[in-house]
Design an enzyme around this catalytic site. Structure first.
Site, PDB file in Angstrom:
ATOM      1  N   VAL A  12      13.066  70.760 -20.766  1.00 16.34           N
ATOM      2  CA  VAL A  12      13.012  71.464 -21.781  1.00 16.34           C
ATOM      3  C   VAL A  12      11.726  71.252 -22.891  1.00 16.34           C
ATOM      4  O   VAL A  12      11.066  71.931 -23.358  1.00 16.34           O
ATOM      5  CB  VAL A  12      14.414  71.276 -22.873  1.00 16.34           C
ATOM      6  CG1 VAL A  12      14.104  71.339 -24.368  1.00 16.34           C
ATOM      7  CG2 VAL A  12      15.421  72.011 -22.448  1.00 16.34           C
ATOM      8  N   PHE A 256      27.699  86.297 -15.404  1.00 16.61           N
ATOM      9  CA  PHE A 256      28.816  84.923 -15.353  1.00 16.61           C
ATOM     10  C   PHE A 256      29.875  85.303 -14.734  1.00 16.61           C
ATOM     11  O   PHE A 256      30.940  84.709 -14.895  1.00 16.61           O
ATOM     12  CB  PHE A 256      28.581  84.257 -16.554  1.00 16.61           C
ATOM     13  CG  PHE A 256      27.266  83.495 -16.825  1.00 16.61           C
ATOM     14  CD1 PHE A 256      27.394  81.994 -16.397  1.00 16.61           C
ATOM     15  CD2 PHE A 256      26.306  83.879 -17.111  1.00 16.61           C
ATOM     16  CE1 PHE A 256      26.275  81.233 -16.834  1.00 16.61           C
ATOM     17  CE2 PHE A 256      25.081  83.286 -17.453  1.00 16.61           C
ATOM     18  CZ  PHE A 256      25.027  81.958 -17.043  1.00 16.61           C
ATOM     19  N   CYS A 267      23.612  71.019 -17.648  1.00 16.02           N
ATOM     20  CA  CYS A 267      24.187  71.333 -19.036  1.00 16.02           C
ATOM     21  C   CYS A 267      25.489  71.567 -18.962  1.00 16.02           C
ATOM     22  O   CYS A 267      26.473  70.836 -19.727  1.00 16.02           O
ATOM     23  CB  CYS A 267      23.422  72.636 -19.812  1.00 16.02           C
ATOM     24  SG  CYS A 267      21.895  72.244 -19.813  1.00 16.02           S
TER      25      CYS A 267
HETATM   26  P1  NAD Z   1      15.067  65.684 -18.972  1.00 17.25           P
HETATM   27  O1  NAD Z   1      15.706  64.524 -18.446  1.00 17.25           O
HETATM   28  O2  NAD Z   1      14.500  66.569 -17.879  1.00 17.25           O
HETATM   29  O3  NAD Z   1      13.859  65.254 -19.982  1.00 17.25           O
HETATM   30  C1  NAD Z   1      14.043  64.471 -20.960  1.00 17.25           C
HETATM   31  C2  NAD Z   1      12.562  63.437 -21.065  1.00 17.25           C
HETATM   32  O4  NAD Z   1      12.700  62.608 -22.370  1.00 17.25           O
HETATM   33  C3  NAD Z   1      12.389  62.658 -19.850  1.00 17.25           C
HETATM   34  O5  NAD Z   1      11.188  63.120 -19.367  1.00 17.25           O
HETATM   35  C4  NAD Z   1      12.357  61.242 -20.265  1.00 17.25           C
HETATM   36  O6  NAD Z   1      11.431  60.608 -20.101  1.00 17.25           O
HETATM   37  C5  NAD Z   1      12.003  61.584 -21.908  1.00 17.25           C
HETATM   38  N1  NAD Z   1      12.340  60.491 -22.732  1.00 17.25           N
HETATM   39  C6  NAD Z   1      13.456  59.603 -22.885  1.00 17.25           C
HETATM   40  N2  NAD Z   1      13.390  58.799 -24.080  1.00 17.25           N
HETATM   41  C7  NAD Z   1      12.250  58.898 -24.422  1.00 17.25           C
HETATM   42  C8  NAD Z   1      11.450  58.225 -25.429  1.00 17.25           C
HETATM   43  N3  NAD Z   1      11.856  57.207 -26.045  1.00 17.25           N
HETATM   44  N4  NAD Z   1      10.112  58.859 -25.851  1.00 17.25           N
HETATM   45  C9  NAD Z   1       9.444  59.745 -25.110  1.00 17.25           C
HETATM   46  N5  NAD Z   1      10.016  60.361 -24.140  1.00 17.25           N
HETATM   47  C10 NAD Z   1      11.574  60.075 -23.835  1.00 17.25           C
HETATM   48  O7  NAD Z   1      15.782  66.384 -20.071  1.00 17.25           O
HETATM   49  P2  NAD Z   1      16.054  68.058 -20.154  1.00 17.25           P
HETATM   50  O8  NAD Z   1      16.752  68.824 -19.163  1.00 17.25           O
HETATM   51  O9  NAD Z   1      14.830  68.437 -20.686  1.00 17.25           O
HETATM   52  O10 NAD Z   1      17.087  67.981 -21.477  1.00 17.25           O
HETATM   53  C11 NAD Z   1      16.915  67.586 -22.738  1.00 17.25           C
HETATM   54  C12 NAD Z   1      17.694  68.124 -23.715  1.00 17.25           C
HETATM   55  O11 NAD Z   1      17.720  69.541 -23.832  1.00 17.25           O
HETATM   56  C13 NAD Z   1      19.208  67.794 -23.335  1.00 17.25           C
HETATM   57  O12 NAD Z   1      19.994  67.541 -24.499  1.00 17.25           O
HETATM   58  C14 NAD Z   1      19.619  68.910 -22.656  1.00 17.25           C
HETATM   59  O13 NAD Z   1      21.138  69.155 -22.804  1.00 17.25           O
HETATM   60  C15 NAD Z   1      19.011  70.005 -23.603  1.00 17.25           C
HETATM   61  N6  NAD Z   1      19.029  71.373 -22.819  1.00 17.25           N
HETATM   62  C16 NAD Z   1      18.688  71.350 -21.525  1.00 17.25           C
HETATM   63  C17 NAD Z   1      18.250  72.457 -21.049  1.00 17.25           C
HETATM   64  C18 NAD Z   1      18.035  72.606 -19.444  1.00 17.25           C
HETATM   65  O14 NAD Z   1      18.184  73.712 -18.760  1.00 17.25           O
HETATM   66  N7  NAD Z   1      17.631  71.534 -18.912  1.00 17.25           N
HETATM   67  C19 NAD Z   1      18.559  73.537 -21.429  1.00 17.25           C
HETATM   68  C20 NAD Z   1      19.102  73.712 -22.833  1.00 17.25           C
HETATM   69  C21 NAD Z   1      18.897  72.332 -23.580  1.00 17.25           C
END
Ligand code: NAD
Length: 443
Positions: A12, A256, A267
């Site tokens: 994201v 879906f 998710c």
């Molecule tokens: P992800 O695990 O791919 O990325 C999270 C990132 O945050 C990682 O790179 C991690 O190293 C970094 N991080 C953690 N702690 C940190 C800190 N203290 N300082 C700096 N960086 C830090 O997760 P994601 O899939 O991108 O999801 C992130 C959020 O978005 C979640 O809440 C998820 O539910 C939501 N979301 C995800 C999607 C999807 O399709 N992946 C879609 C909509 C919403």
């Protein structure tokens, strides 16, 4: 031009940061994973997301996009700070907010002037108030009196089409209490505002609920058609015809409604669990969501039973090698978080099968996610290599390149002609014409 920091550069954060830069903002993406940031700085994307490399490269070159591990500097020098870190499930099913809290506290320690903190991570209702509190506590500790606002701006992008989704969203949800913050958010999304994207302005609690309710609804919809598919198998109906006709009803919609091995990904599983937990905690249990979670687990196990039954019933798996095509939870991503492939592969091995697996993007992920069964798994070079000396083909993820396989070649490579098409990609007649014994879902 708005100056933005995005904390967390995963699926994201990296997409949001790059696209916000493409909208003309000045963006600094932050992550505490040094390898990830070093890679992004060079324009090398550490995850598989079509089109992201082009947009990252373009914006680095234009001087609008930077990457750093220095959260302190990034917060100090930007007026809008997005939180896009992970919110994985805790032991009890609730969302684990430790990364969000960690970042909120770091923001509180670093902030120097009025800042809008934007929660983009998917978080439980009430988290924006918690983020406000955590930042406030850090400011108090410093004896600082700096104004700030916390906004909830959930993200709806889908992995695999994330760039398109971020730049052409169905809606942008802004949950804010202050007019000042709302105005700044409109500037952040100016490019979308101008092209008449619907903006839903509401309070932070509603914004947080919108995200969970949307994901839970989609999970229910998938699970509904999966259960109908299971019934179709018993009743002599064809779920693809049923879904097609249902989808023509504007009140239902065609999306879906594809029966399959159960939903997965980063998710739906965690968000349904978290919402169910919120319901229980509030004394308003969400029975439909609770049932969906259980039915989805059953659906994954049912696939294993289907394969075992197709191959001859209980005890038929020992000594058999099965080709698995597709490991990511859906096509066009390398993400295997909660992928049905994990449950199915592990269960097949537990029952005595050996596997030859292949996925166009997720082989690196698979190498560690299938670590516990690696002695029974051969990591193939491509789809046809996976088929060699296998007794059955199981199609688990509907990548485009699996949609048009040479079925005669498939049949010739397999030692036994079993084809379990768990995504209903092929027609029974065409598979049978190639001499395959075909098993689809719900037909
Ligand atoms: P992800 O695990 O791919 O990325 C999270 C990132 O945050 C990682 O790179 C991690 O190293 C970094 N991080 C953690 N702690 C940190 C800190 N203290 N300082 C700096 N960086 C830090 O997760 P994601 O899939 O991108 O999801 C992130 C959020 O978005 C979640 O809440 C998820 O539910 C939501 N979301 C995800 C999607 C999807 O399709 N992946 C879609 C909509 C919403």
């Amino acid at each position: 031009m708005i100056q933005i920091a995005v904390i967390g550069s995963g699926y994201v954060g990296s997409v949001s940061g790059a696209c916000l830069a493409d909208f003309g903002n000045q963006v600094t993406c932050v992550d505490n994973n040094t390898a990830k940031i070093e890679s992004l700085k060079k324009g090398i994307i550490p995850l598989y997301e079509p089109g992201l490399d082009t947009i990252v490269e373009r914006n680095i070159r234009a001087g609008r996009l930077r990457f750093t591990t220095d959260i302190n500097m990034a917060v100090k020098s930007n007026g809008v700070v997005f939180i896009a870190v992970g919110t994985p499930p805790a032991e009890d099913g609730s969302a684990d907010l430790r990364y969000v809290e960690g970042v909120a506290r770091e923001i509180g320690r670093a902030v120097e002037s009025y800042t809008v903190i934007v929660d983009k991570s998917t978080v439980p209702v009430g988290t924006s108030r918690l983020v406000t509190k955590w930042i406030g506590e850090e400011l108090k500790q410093r004896g600082a009196n700096i104004p700030y606002d916390v906004v909830s701006n959930p993200e709806f992008l889908r992995e695999g089409s994330a760039v398109q989704d971020f730049t052409h969203p169905d809606r942008v949800v802004i949950g804010a209490e202050s007019d000042r913050a709302r105005k700044i958010m409109k500037e952040v999304y100016r490019a979308l505002y101008l092209n008449e994207t619907p903006f839903i302005e509401t309070n932070p609690e509603s914004a947080e609920m919108i995200k969970y309710a949307s994901n839970a609804f989609l999970a229910v919809k998938i699970t509904f058609i999966n259960e109908i598919a299971n019934l179709c198998e018993k009743a002599g109906a064809n779920v693809q015809d049923v879904a097609k006709a249902m989808g023509r009803d504007g009140r239902i919609g065609a999306k879906f409604l594809h029966a399959g091995p159960g939903y997965g990904g980063s998710c739906f599983p965690k968000d349904t669990h978290a919402l169910a937990r919120i319901g229980r905690d509030c004394g308003e249990p969400l029975s439909l969501v609770e049932t969906t979670i259980a039915a989805n687990e059953r659906q994954k196990r049912r696939m294993v039973d289907k394969i075992e039954a197709g191959l001859g019933g209980p005890g038929s798996l020992p000594g058999k090698t099965i080709a698995i095509l597709g490991l990511a939870f859906k096509p066009n991503t390398d993400d295997m978080r909660e992928s049905p492939a994990l449950t199915i592969c592990e269960a097949l091995v537990k029952k005595g099968a050996r596997l030859r697996v292949w996925d166009p993007a997720a082989m690196k992920e698979a190498a560690w996610r299938l670590e516990s069964i690696k002695d029974a798994v051969y990591f193939a070079e491509d789809e046809y290599d996976a088929l060699k000396a296998s007794s059955a083909l199981v199609l688990l993820t509907e990548w485009n390149q699996f949609r048009n396989m040479d079925l005669q070649r498939v049949k010739d490579l397999l030692t036994l002609p079993y084809f379990f098409d768990l995504r209903n990609v092929y027609k029974q007649e065409e598979a049978e014409a190639a001499g395959l014994r075909y098993f689809g879902i719900g037909k």
